[in-house]
Write a protein that holds these residues in place. Structure first.
Motif, short mmCIF file in Angstrom:
data_model
loop_
_atom_site.label_atom_id
_atom_site.label_comp_id
_atom_site.label_asym_id
_atom_site.label_seq_id
_atom_site.Cartn_x
_atom_site.Cartn_y
_atom_site.Cartn_z
N ASN A 40 107.47 7.06 113.38
CA ASN A 40 108.93 7.01 113.51
C ASN A 40 109.39 7.35 112.08
N GLY B 235 113.17 -1.67 113.05
CA GLY B 235 111.95 -2.41 112.68
C GLY B 235 110.95 -1.57 111.92
N ASN C 203 118.76 1.46 123.78
CA ASN C 203 117.40 1.97 123.57
C ASN C 203 116.60 1.60 124.82
N GLU D 184 115.31 6.60 122.40
CA GLU D 184 116.11 5.86 121.43
C GLU D 184 117.56 6.30 121.42
N ARG D 185 118.43 5.31 121.38
CA ARG D 185 119.87 5.57 121.23
C ARG D 185 120.12 6.31 119.92
N GLY E 99 110.40 0.19 116.48
CA GLY E 99 109.92 -1.14 116.09
C GLY E 99 110.66 -2.27 116.77
N THR E 100 111.99 -2.17 116.81
CA THR E 100 112.75 -3.21 117.51
C THR E 100 112.41 -3.17 119.00
N1 LIG Z 1 113.60 3.12 115.54
C1 LIG Z 1 114.15 1.87 115.17
C2 LIG Z 1 115.30 1.41 115.98
C3 LIG Z 1 116.50 2.25 115.81
C4 LIG Z 1 117.49 1.82 116.83
C5 LIG Z 1 118.60 2.76 117.01
N2 LIG Z 1 118.27 3.98 117.63
C6 LIG Z 1 119.77 2.07 117.70
O1 LIG Z 1 119.68 0.93 118.15
O2 LIG Z 1 120.80 2.73 117.72
C7 LIG Z 1 113.09 0.82 115.05
O3 LIG Z 1 112.00 1.14 114.64
O4 LIG Z 1 113.34 -0.35 115.30
#
Ligand SMILES: N[C@H](CCC[C@H](N)C(=O)O)C(=O)O
Length: 333
Positions: free
Chosen positions: A12, A81, A205, A223-224, A233-234
């Motif tokens: 990512n 995350g 997401n 992903e949003r 990650g989240t």
């Molecule tokens: N890729 C990210 C999350 C981004 C989230 C984002 N796309 C949103 O909530 O708008 C991660 O690793 O947690």
């Protein structure tokens, strides 16, 4: 001159921009223009990225610095995350600290240096919280529920059960078999809910999950603000909590869960303390390139004169991920 870093957590990809190193920090509109341009896979820098991680001075007491997350489309995410692990590494090396707090949109989050996953595959562990289930927090509407935990939602996709939670960015999770996870359903649901729709008014997401075994998952994400991504990650953290809640014989609280994704693997630990949940996310924080750029080019999002120096970390990350087991046709190696 200033330095940008191209980094990734489970493939990512992000650029890190430390605004505290600039004479004049970028304005909001300059940040959005820079992000849209630099992340573009065709005309951006180094094949683009999923977003830009912006470091500012902390606004909350106790934190070493602030992290903001600008998605590829210029929208802002409350948390990231995989990105937080890379920012934790950057700050750890800059300030010579191994364990500290990072100020994010909704709270200070704990981060700590972790044992390398393999030779030259550096790792960090980060806190994912707060966790919220109520419809206002996501937000979602018109689904006839105040919370969505293991519910059929035929309005969204018939025959699948969904769980929705914010950590604090919003996620919609569904557990399914290998054929379903490899199918076009994720694209369909992800695109539908991240355009004008009656249910998730701010987008969401979408995480589709295959249960591999006890404390083992594979997660694929739309992903949003980005679209398909190698890992979120989240999303992997939210999916791990949903796993413990909806499949309690296989997903065990307070134990390490292996979470595979198309870009590699992370581990999560789902904590349940005093009626409140938080998740620890452990994984690589890989720095692939260092980019020298003049401040005026940065303000103008002009990349023609940048100087790029690659590290050797990607080679070592590839060696690590090539040794991971394969569970489906979505994994890159
Ligand atoms: N890729 C990210 C999350 C981004 C989230 C984002 N796309 C949103 O909530 O708008 C991660 O690793 O947690």
């Amino acid at each position: 001159m200033t330095t940008l870093y191209k980094v990734h957590g489970s493939q990512n990809h992000f650029f890190i921009l430390d605004q505290t190193e600039l004479n004049t920090p970028l304005s909001e509109s300059e940040l959005i223009t820079l992000t849209k341009k630099i992340t573009n896979p065709q005309n951006g820098l180094l094949n683009g990225a999923d977003g830009v991680l912006v470091i500012n001075k902390a606004t909350r007491d106790g934190a070493l610095a602030q992290m903001r997350v600008i998605n590829a489309d210029g929208s802002e995410a409350s948390m990231c995350g995989n990105g937080l692990r890379t920012v934790a590494r950057y700050l750890s090396e800059k300030y010579h600290q191994d364990s500290f707090l990072v100020d994010t949109m909704n709270s200070n989050l704990r981060v700590r240096k972790y044992d390398d996953l393999a030779v030259r595959v550096h790792a960090f562990a980060v806190e994912i919280s707060p966790v919220l289930f109520n419809k206002e927090a996501l937000p979602f509407q018109n689904l006839g529920h105040d919370r969505i935990i293991d519910q059929y939602l035929p309005e969204i996709y018939p025959g699948l059960r969904f769980t929705s939670l914010a950590v604090p960015n919003p996620h919609l999770i569904s557990f399914m078999n290998q054929a379903q996870i490899e199918s076009n359903i994720l694209k369909e649901v992800g695109e539908y809910l991240n355009n004008e729709n009656p249910y998730f008014s701010d987008g969401v997401n979408v995480n589709f999950v295959q249960i591999i075994g006890e404390n083992q998952l594979f997660v694929r994400t739309y992903e949003r603000g980005v679209g398909f991504t190698n890992a979120c990650g989240t999303g992997m953290s939210a999916s791990s909590l949903a796993f413990c809640l909806t499949h309690p014989k296989k997903g065990i609280f307070n134990q390490k869960i292996d979470v595979y994704n198309p870009g590699g693997k992370v581990q999560t630990i789902v904590h349940h303390e005093n009626h409140y949940y938080w998740i620890e996310l452990i994984g690589n924080a890989t720095f692939t390139d260092q980019i020298e750029i003049s401040e005026s080019d940065l303000h103008q999002a002009e990349f023609a004169n940048v100087k790029v120096k690659s590290t050797d970390e990607e080679k070592y990350y590839q060696q690590f991920s090539n040794h991971l087991p394969l569970f489906n046709n979505l994994q890159a190696n």
